[in-house]
Write a protein that holds these residues in place. Structure first.
Motif, PDB file in Angstrom:
ATOM      1  N   ARG A 110      42.864  40.249  34.868  1.00 11.67           N
ATOM      2  CA  ARG A 110      43.009  40.281  36.340  1.00 11.67           C
ATOM      3  C   ARG A 110      44.237  41.090  36.110  1.00 11.67           C
ATOM      4  O   ARG A 110      44.608  41.941  36.901  1.00 11.67           O
ATOM      5  CB  ARG A 110      43.641  39.571  37.206  1.00 11.67           C
ATOM      6  CG  ARG A 110      42.359  38.280  37.360  1.00 11.67           C
ATOM      7  CD  ARG A 110      42.697  37.055  38.510  1.00 11.67           C
ATOM      8  NE  ARG A 110      42.758  37.759  39.301  1.00 11.67           N
ATOM      9  CZ  ARG A 110      42.278  38.321  40.022  1.00 11.67           C
ATOM     10  NH1 ARG A 110      40.366  38.448  40.143  1.00 11.67           N
ATOM     11  NH2 ARG A 110      43.128  38.487  41.147  1.00 11.67           N
ATOM     12  N   ALA A 113      42.997  45.373  35.493  1.00 13.60           N
ATOM     13  CA  ALA A 113      42.232  45.186  36.866  1.00 13.60           C
ATOM     14  C   ALA A 113      41.837  46.007  37.318  1.00 13.60           C
ATOM     15  O   ALA A 113      41.065  47.443  37.478  1.00 13.60           O
ATOM     16  CB  ALA A 113      41.369  43.727  37.456  1.00 13.60           C
ATOM     17  N   ASP A 143      40.386  42.932  43.922  1.00  9.09           N
ATOM     18  CA  ASP A 143      41.530  43.072  43.065  1.00  9.09           C
ATOM     19  C   ASP A 143      42.463  43.360  44.004  1.00  9.09           C
ATOM     20  O   ASP A 143      44.030  43.199  43.248  1.00  9.09           O
ATOM     21  CB  ASP A 143      40.878  43.708  41.840  1.00  9.09           C
ATOM     22  CG  ASP A 143      39.826  42.590  41.401  1.00  9.09           C
ATOM     23  OD1 ASP A 143      39.551  41.631  40.885  1.00  9.09           O
ATOM     24  OD2 ASP A 143      39.191  43.621  40.127  1.00  9.09           O
TER      25      ASP A 143
END
Length: 209
Positions: A110, A113, A143
């Motif tokens: 993440r 991302a 995201d």
């Protein structure tokens, strides 16, 4: 800075220890524990030491148990970082399918991302796969909504849909969080709609970015 904090921490511990010793030296006190019919009597000093050792043991146990998970996280992050770097290099070299695959895997982390999705979408566009590009765009919007909005606005502006561009960018314009690229696209959309004065006011803010 870390050494200074460590020094303060040890000085605080020393002060607390000195205060505790001063209090306990006057009266060691007694602690009475009853559990399942058993009675244990001990001094306050011994109880505090035992309690501290118990918490220290629990902390050490937790640290040992979490070591594999921490190591796995670090390894996964390093692997994602390598995939991102290799994916960007592949994109630069024109190996778009390889780039897209590497960047798709890098996006599982993440922390990177948004960058990986942006580059993966570009790789899909360069090889003419509009469906894959749309998939990456949808994932990017989840995201990083702001980055997704910028990409959507750029596509709409290229399709000569200025009103939709304004609608997409409006939430960030209301919060005054549009980056320079967003301000440029918003100004361009306003020009296309014949709202020149608003466009000038929008583009004038670029000098402050």
């Amino acid at each position: 800075m870390n050494a200074f904090r460590a020094l303060l921490w040890w000085l605080l511990l020393a002060a607390v220890g000195a205060l505790a010793w001063d209090l306990l030296s006057l009266d060691v006190g007694n602690v009475l524990l009853r559990w399942h019919g058993h009675t244990i009597t001990t001094t306050v000093a011994f109880f505090l030491i035992a309690w501290g050792l118990l918490w220290l043991g629990l902390w050490l146990l937790w640290t040992l148990l979490s070591l594999p998970f921490t190591a796995w996280q670090r390894m996964a992050h390093a692997q994602a970082r390598n995939r991102l770097a290799n994916g960007l290099i592949a994109l630069h070299e024109g190996r778009h399918l390889r780039a897209e695959g590497l960047l798709e895997k890098a996006a599982e982390d993440r922390s990177m991302a948004a960058v990986a999705r942006l580059a993966a979408r570009e790789a899909a566009l360069r090889r003419g796969d509009l469906l894959a590009a749309a998939t990456q765009q949808a994932a990017l919007a989840k995201d990083d909504p702001a980055a997704g909005a910028l990409n959507t606005a750029q596509t709409l502006l290229a399709q000569d849909k200025p009103q939709l561009v304004l609608e997409v960018l409006q939430p960030w314009a209301d919060k005054k969080q549009l980056p320079p690229r967003g301000l440029q696209m918003r100004g361009g959309a306003l020009v296309l709609l014949g709202r020149a004065s608003e466009a000038m006011a929008t583009l004038a803010t670029l000098g402050n970015e």
